[in-house]
Design a protein around this motif. Sequence first.
Motif, PDB file in Angstrom:
ATOM      1  N   LYS A  46      -0.740 -16.580  32.904  1.00 50.91           N
ATOM      2  CA  LYS A  46      -2.095 -16.051  33.093  1.00 50.91           C
ATOM      3  C   LYS A  46      -2.973 -17.060  33.824  1.00 50.91           C
ATOM      4  N   ILE A  47      -2.859 -18.319  33.425  1.00 53.68           N
ATOM      5  CA  ILE A  47      -3.666 -19.366  34.066  1.00 53.68           C
ATOM      6  C   ILE A  47      -3.258 -19.523  35.523  1.00 53.68           C
ATOM      7  N   HIS A  48      -1.971 -19.561  35.785  1.00 57.68           N
ATOM      8  CA  HIS A  48      -1.490 -19.723  37.153  1.00 57.68           C
ATOM      9  C   HIS A  48      -1.807 -18.492  38.002  1.00 57.68           C
ATOM     10  N   SER A  49      -1.790 -17.319  37.386  1.00 59.15           N
ATOM     11  CA  SER A  49      -2.126 -16.088  38.115  1.00 59.15           C
ATOM     12  C   SER A  49      -3.584 -16.092  38.545  1.00 59.15           C
ATOM     13  N   VAL A  50      -4.483 -16.466  37.640  1.00 59.93           N
ATOM     14  CA  VAL A  50      -5.911 -16.531  37.965  1.00 59.93           C
ATOM     15  C   VAL A  50      -6.166 -17.543  39.072  1.00 59.93           C
ATOM     16  N   SER A  51      -5.348 -18.595  39.113  1.00 63.13           N
ATOM     17  CA  SER A  51      -5.498 -19.636  40.138  1.00 63.13           C
ATOM     18  C   SER A  51      -4.805 -19.276  41.441  1.00 63.13           C
ATOM     19  N   GLY A  52      -4.139 -18.119  41.484  1.00 64.30           N
ATOM     20  CA  GLY A  52      -3.439 -17.700  42.697  1.00 64.30           C
ATOM     21  C   GLY A  52      -2.190 -18.502  42.978  1.00 64.30           C
ATOM     22  N   MET A  53      -1.499 -18.967  41.933  1.00 61.74           N
ATOM     23  CA  MET A  53      -0.342 -19.841  42.116  1.00 61.74           C
ATOM     24  C   MET A  53       0.970 -19.158  41.783  1.00 61.74           C
ATOM     25  N   ILE A  54       0.961 -17.827  41.646  1.00 57.19           N
ATOM     26  CA  ILE A  54       2.198 -17.089  41.431  1.00 57.19           C
ATOM     27  C   ILE A  54       2.699 -16.616  42.783  1.00 57.19           C
ATOM     28  N   ALA A  78       3.360  -6.179  42.354  1.00 57.08           N
ATOM     29  CA  ALA A  78       4.063  -5.323  41.401  1.00 57.08           C
ATOM     30  C   ALA A  78       4.990  -6.110  40.491  1.00 57.08           C
ATOM     31  N   ARG A  79       5.688  -7.081  41.047  1.00 56.76           N
ATOM     32  CA  ARG A  79       6.652  -7.854  40.250  1.00 56.76           C
ATOM     33  C   ARG A  79       5.955  -8.602  39.129  1.00 56.76           C
ATOM     34  N   GLU A  80       4.801  -9.173  39.434  1.00 55.70           N
ATOM     35  CA  GLU A  80       4.060  -9.932  38.424  1.00 55.70           C
ATOM     36  C   GLU A  80       3.605  -9.039  37.279  1.00 55.70           C
ATOM     37  N   ALA A  81       3.092  -7.842  37.597  1.00 55.09           N
ATOM     38  CA  ALA A  81       2.577  -6.944  36.565  1.00 55.09           C
ATOM     39  C   ALA A  81       3.687  -6.289  35.756  1.00 55.09           C
ATOM     40  N   SER A  82       4.857  -6.097  36.381  1.00 46.57           N
ATOM     41  CA  SER A  82       5.932  -5.348  35.723  1.00 46.57           C
ATOM     42  C   SER A  82       6.579  -6.106  34.577  1.00 46.57           C
ATOM     43  N   ILE A  83       6.247  -7.383  34.407  1.00 48.71           N
ATOM     44  CA  ILE A  83       6.813  -8.152  33.308  1.00 48.71           C
ATOM     45  C   ILE A  83       6.259  -7.688  31.967  1.00 48.71           C
ATOM     46  N   ILE A  84       5.109  -6.977  31.987  1.00 54.41           N
ATOM     47  CA  ILE A  84       4.490  -6.493  30.753  1.00 54.41           C
ATOM     48  C   ILE A  84       5.258  -5.284  30.254  1.00 54.41           C
ATOM     49  N   GLU A  85       5.768  -5.394  29.042  1.00 57.54           N
ATOM     50  CA  GLU A  85       6.580  -4.331  28.475  1.00 57.54           C
ATOM     51  C   GLU A  85       5.743  -3.081  28.217  1.00 57.54           C
ATOM     52  N   ALA A 124     -12.097  -6.836  35.889  1.00 50.34           N
ATOM     53  CA  ALA A 124     -12.555  -8.111  36.446  1.00 50.34           C
ATOM     54  C   ALA A 124     -12.105  -9.233  35.516  1.00 50.34           C
ATOM     55  N   VAL A 125     -11.704 -10.333  36.097  1.00 44.86           N
ATOM     56  CA  VAL A 125     -11.193 -11.463  35.316  1.00 44.86           C
ATOM     57  C   VAL A 125     -12.342 -12.407  34.988  1.00 44.86           C
ATOM     58  N   GLN A 126     -12.500 -12.704  33.698  1.00 43.77           N
ATOM     59  CA  GLN A 126     -13.471 -13.680  33.218  1.00 43.77           C
ATOM     60  C   GLN A 126     -12.698 -14.826  32.570  1.00 43.77           C
ATOM     61  N   GLY A 127     -12.673 -15.988  33.220  1.00 41.62           N
ATOM     62  CA  GLY A 127     -11.832 -17.075  32.726  1.00 41.62           C
ATOM     63  C   GLY A 127     -10.383 -16.714  32.971  1.00 41.62           C
ATOM     64  N   ILE A 128      -9.621 -16.513  31.886  1.00 42.36           N
ATOM     65  CA  ILE A 128      -8.246 -16.029  32.034  1.00 42.36           C
ATOM     66  C   ILE A 128      -8.069 -14.693  31.317  1.00 42.36           C
ATOM     67  N   GLU A 129      -9.178 -14.071  30.952  1.00 41.77           N
ATOM     68  CA  GLU A 129      -9.132 -12.764  30.308  1.00 41.77           C
ATOM     69  C   GLU A 129      -9.730 -11.719  31.237  1.00 41.77           C
ATOM     70  N   VAL A 171      -3.720  -9.720  45.285  1.00 41.49           N
ATOM     71  CA  VAL A 171      -4.878 -10.397  44.699  1.00 41.49           C
ATOM     72  C   VAL A 171      -4.403 -11.322  43.590  1.00 41.49           C
ATOM     73  N   ARG A 172      -5.268 -12.226  43.181  1.00 46.53           N
ATOM     74  CA  ARG A 172      -4.942 -13.138  42.094  1.00 46.53           C
ATOM     75  C   ARG A 172      -5.400 -12.539  40.759  1.00 46.53           C
ATOM     76  N   GLY A 173      -4.836 -13.040  39.675  1.00 45.73           N
ATOM     77  CA  GLY A 173      -5.254 -12.608  38.346  1.00 45.73           C
ATOM     78  C   GLY A 173      -4.678 -11.284  37.892  1.00 45.73           C
ATOM     79  N   VAL A 174      -3.538 -10.858  38.470  1.00 51.70           N
ATOM     80  CA  VAL A 174      -2.972  -9.555  38.122  1.00 51.70           C
ATOM     81  C   VAL A 174      -2.401  -9.545  36.698  1.00 51.70           C
ATOM     82  N   LEU A 175      -1.793 -10.650  36.262  1.00 45.47           N
ATOM     83  CA  LEU A 175      -1.169 -10.650  34.941  1.00 45.47           C
ATOM     84  C   LEU A 175      -2.171 -10.410  33.808  1.00 45.47           C
TER      85      LEU A 175
END
Length: 512
Positions: free
Chosen positions: A251-259, A143-150, A9-14, A118-122
């Motif tokens: 992270k901020i844009h992801s939580v806001s659903g802007m990706i 998937a594309r958003e999450a796959s950026i994490i090495e 669950a996302v709390q703020g941007i964490e 859903v929003r906040g995936v990153l």
Amino acid sequence: MFGRTLSYAVQGIEARQVDVEADIKGGLFRFSIVGLPSNSVKESRDRVSAAIKNSGFKFSTHNYTVNLAPADIRKDGVSLDLPIAVAIVSALNQMHSQLLDKYALVGELALDGILRPVRGVLPIALKVAEDGLEGIILPQDNAREASIIEGLAVYPVNNLRNAVDFLESRKKIEPYTCEKEKIFSHFNQNKLDIYDVKGQFHVKRALEVAAAGGHNLLMIGPPGSGKTMLARRLPTILPELSLAEALETTKIHSVSGMINLEGSIVTSRPFRSPHHTISDIALIGGGSYPRPGEVSLAHNGVLFLDELPEFKKSVLEVLRQPLEDEVVTISRAAHSLEFPAKFMLVASMNPCPCGYYGSEQNAHHCVCTPTGIQKYRSRISGPLLDRIDIHVEVPPVKYDELAAMPRGERSEAIRMRVNQARKIQRNRFNDDGIFSNSQMNPRQIRKYCQLDADAKELLKLAMEKMDLSARAYDRILKVARTIADLAEDRTIHSVHISEAVQYRSLDRKYWD
């Protein structure tokens, strides 16, 4: 009967790990969710029950209890649909997987079992990688958003049935990989260029100084003089966005659903330009379930407030804390959240309500009364004005300059000088915990703003002749330090003070 899955669950941007526990016992049909769920989480009862039945699983009329642990953290959003559904299917003994504690599950369910993004995936993906899980199962569109994490294995699924089949090892899904080289090929690329702006060379210089020192900027001029056009090109001369800054901004844009579905990471510095009718909550962030506001969406970029006096005074006053602390703190009875808000404030305004006070154009004459002009300017409070280091006039562009081809430097050339000045500042403030001249406190100003004899005499003369305030004194020294850094001078000379003083002359002309 009992089933358990892992989610976040996302709390703020964490993101924080959530254990989804499902218990089923006999009795009349009842479906309850406990563990501080929001209304959107409570509504998942209907989505989950329909998705389970429409995916080909049996959903008998028993007493269902779903617990979201830890129970003292409020859960919001629809990303818990998939883990709740899988936990119930496991509790109904319709799957027997040993992988439920090794993968994180995230996704919204449609009534037919299809997974929606859903929003906040990153931030969730970052936390999954940090916790050392084997991977994350999520909707195809995320998937594309999450796959950026090495180093994180990302498994996209289309529906609930596919997720269960993968966990049961009946269906093989290859981890999603994105073309990182293609993404980073667009890193720090801008379609705009400050070269496109005709004339206004002194304003371009002010933008360069502001970018080099991280200074806030106020532009004053009549309508059509190019204030907005100049402001939109400020991000093109700011220092390049680093990968760490890009992830924090995303992270901020992801939580806001802007990706968007095509993008996975913010590749250039944000530029936010809210309308003057914006509310204080929309600007600063907050709400029943706090979301980032415009100041946080502008993190590591530019917040542009066009027609500054048209904003409500209460809206402008809430800017004071993030401008000072570079963070927004939203406190509630049960918890407190922080959103980063390190941005450059760039504002523009007319000199009067009609816009033509002091205009040299024969076709336009100011028709405002002195009282009307004073009332218009008084909408900007002293404390807010105190946080804006550079004031610059933007006069109308003359016909000769408009008709001629653009002249001047391109953004890339200016950015090289800005980068060099920022490098000098990073080395200077290595032990001070700050990164730019605009962040200096009075002690640091005394330490790092050393003036030669001529500069001291000129600053004394300017303070006396122009009747500048004490607040202007510190601002002049900060800006002069930046101008000296652009010239790669260790000592502040009179030429640096002279240029810095002209950026404060509006204090007297318009407000005093």
